[in-house]
Design an enzyme around this catalytic site. Structure first.
Site, PDB file in Angstrom:
ATOM      1  CG  MET A   5      -2.110   3.399   7.500  1.00 21.01           C
ATOM      2  SD  MET A   5      -0.859   3.689   8.787  1.00 21.01           S
ATOM      3  CE  MET A   5      -1.892   4.295  10.118  1.00 21.01           C
ATOM      4  CB  SER A  19      -0.960  -0.023   1.200  1.00 23.33           C
ATOM      5  OG  SER A  19      -1.875   1.048   1.130  1.00 23.33           O
ATOM      6  CB  THR A  20       1.209   4.158   2.286  1.00 19.64           C
ATOM      7  OG1 THR A  20      -0.200   4.187   2.492  1.00 19.64           O
ATOM      8  CG2 THR A  20       1.754   5.568   2.198  1.00 19.64           C
ATOM      9  CG  ASP A  27      -5.905  -5.439   2.524  1.00 15.03           C
ATOM     10  OD1 ASP A  27      -6.699  -6.358   2.802  1.00 15.03           O
ATOM     11  OD2 ASP A  27      -5.660  -5.090   1.359  1.00 15.03           O
ATOM     12  CG  HIS A  57      -4.170  -0.896  -0.786  1.00 14.10           C
ATOM     13  ND1 HIS A  57      -3.951  -0.774   0.571  1.00 14.10           N
ATOM     14  CD2 HIS A  57      -4.687  -2.126  -0.973  1.00 14.10           C
ATOM     15  CE1 HIS A  57      -4.320  -1.887   1.172  1.00 14.10           C
ATOM     16  NE2 HIS A  57      -4.756  -2.730   0.259  1.00 14.10           N
TER      17      HIS A  57
END
Length: 363
Positions: free
Chosen positions: A295, A176-177, A298, A202
């Site tokens: 973050m 993600s991030t 997930d 993401h």
């Protein structure tokens, strides 16, 4: 608790007003300044010392990318880009992430007022995440276009081939991030005959096409957005399309991509949980799982399912993560076989694959 101090940089008075309003409605953050161009922003940053800035790309006097490049060289700080949802906007956003921006928000081209308000929760979530992110000085702002270089990041010779490997092996990556750069750092190290790779990063619709194309131009493997029903082939990486769920299934002797419009999981679409659960179910010990910066949590529980099904799992360590969320949760679930810094992940994958290939060849 001190509030997160935010400076908004955008040449649109309407956008500055809307973003300031969205930020000031939060109990844990405050918009302490709004600049209409990078030169004004520079003075605000000096005087106000914000924790995070939101930065538009297209502005007068100095475009957002040039300003970001200078900022990350001279005074690194968390930046959330505000970009337009167009193909050109997506390419520019990916360049911004290369330069050190933590994340981005895609603002609508029409209905800006209602569109930004609808994105309010996403905007403030990304500002919160950015305020916790590790940022570092970026001297080389853009990745060289010639990426099929003969050496790895560590200086060791890149293997030109993995030799006789089982086509059953699949590398499964979640991020993600901060993940776009982490994924790139791993994929550029892999030889053209690497096993098939499935990736959930993401990312919203409209950006994964450019992300895949960018990686494809840099890697020796082929990289593309996943298409429903296509076969997962060695030497190829498949990225979950933004706004869709991505999993894998078995069709006879082959693994195939499943891309559908099923609901968000853990608030995400695509979701790492969806991909990793399918990897646990379908691949078992033929999977190698990789959890990268991001973050939230997930995919952590599903990665433990992968481990229980026989996979070998590599989790990025805290020191090299932009945000140590998803890797931390994976570790808490007991899902990690190894916890490694980002620069060690590609070599570890190659070592494991070469070892597996040698064992298979002897058999």
């Amino acid at each position: 608790m001190a509030k997160i101090k935010v400076v908004v940089v955008d040449d649109s008075a309407l956008v500055r007003s809307l973003l300031s309003e969205i930020i000031n409605q939060q109990s844990d953050m405050q918009c302490i300044g709004a600049a209409n161009d990078p030169l004004q922003a520079r003075e605000m940053i000096r005087e106000l010392n914000p924790d995070v800035i939101t930065l538009d790309v297209e502005m007068p006097k100095m475009d957002g990318l040039e300003f970001l490049s200078r900022l990350m060289k001279l005074r690194p700080m968390p930046v959330v880009m505000v970009s337009t949802l167009t193909e050109q906007g997506a390419d520019t956003t990916l360049r911004a992430l290369e330069m050190g921006a933590v994340d981005f928000v895609a603002k609508p081209r029409i209905g800006v007022s209602s569109g930004l308000k609808a994105l309010g929760e996403e905007i403030v979530d990304k500002i919160r995440i950015a305020s916790q992110a590790r940022v570092s000085r970026h001297i080389a702002a853009v990745t060289p276009t010639l990426a099929r270089a003969p050496e790895t990041a560590s200086g060791a010779p890149r293997p030109s081939s993995l030799g006789r490997l089982s086509t059953e092996k699949i590398i499964c990556i979640g991020a993600s991030t901060g993940g776009t750069e982490a994924i790139k750092e791993i994929l550029v190290e892999l030889p053209a005959d690497a096993p098939g790779i499935v990736i959930t990063q993401h990312m919203p619709p409209g950006f994964t096409t450019s992300f895949a194309a960018r990686l494809d131009s840099l890697c020796r493997i082929r990289v593309q957005e996943a298409v429903d029903g296509q076969r997962i082939l060695p030497g190829h990486a498949y990225i979950a399309p933004g706004g869709k769920q991505f999993s894998i299934a078995r069709s006879g002797a082959n693994y195939v991509a499943v891309v559908d419009d099923s609901p968000p999981v853990n608030r995400h679409k695509p979701s790492v949980e969806v991909l990793f659960k399918s990897c646990a179910r379908v691949l078992g010990p033929n999977a190698i799982g990789v959890m990268l910066t991001g973050m939230g949590g997930d995919g952590g529980a599903a990665m433990k399912e992968m481990l229980d099904a026989g996979s070998h799992n590599i989790v990025q360590d805290e020191a090299s993560c932009v945000v140590f969320g998803m890797p931390k949760v994976a570790i808490q679930h007991g899902a990690a076989s190894e916890v490694l810094p980002l620069k060690r992940i590609a070599p570890a994958l190659l070592e494991r694959l070469q070892s597996a290939g040698a064992v298979r060849h002897r058999i």
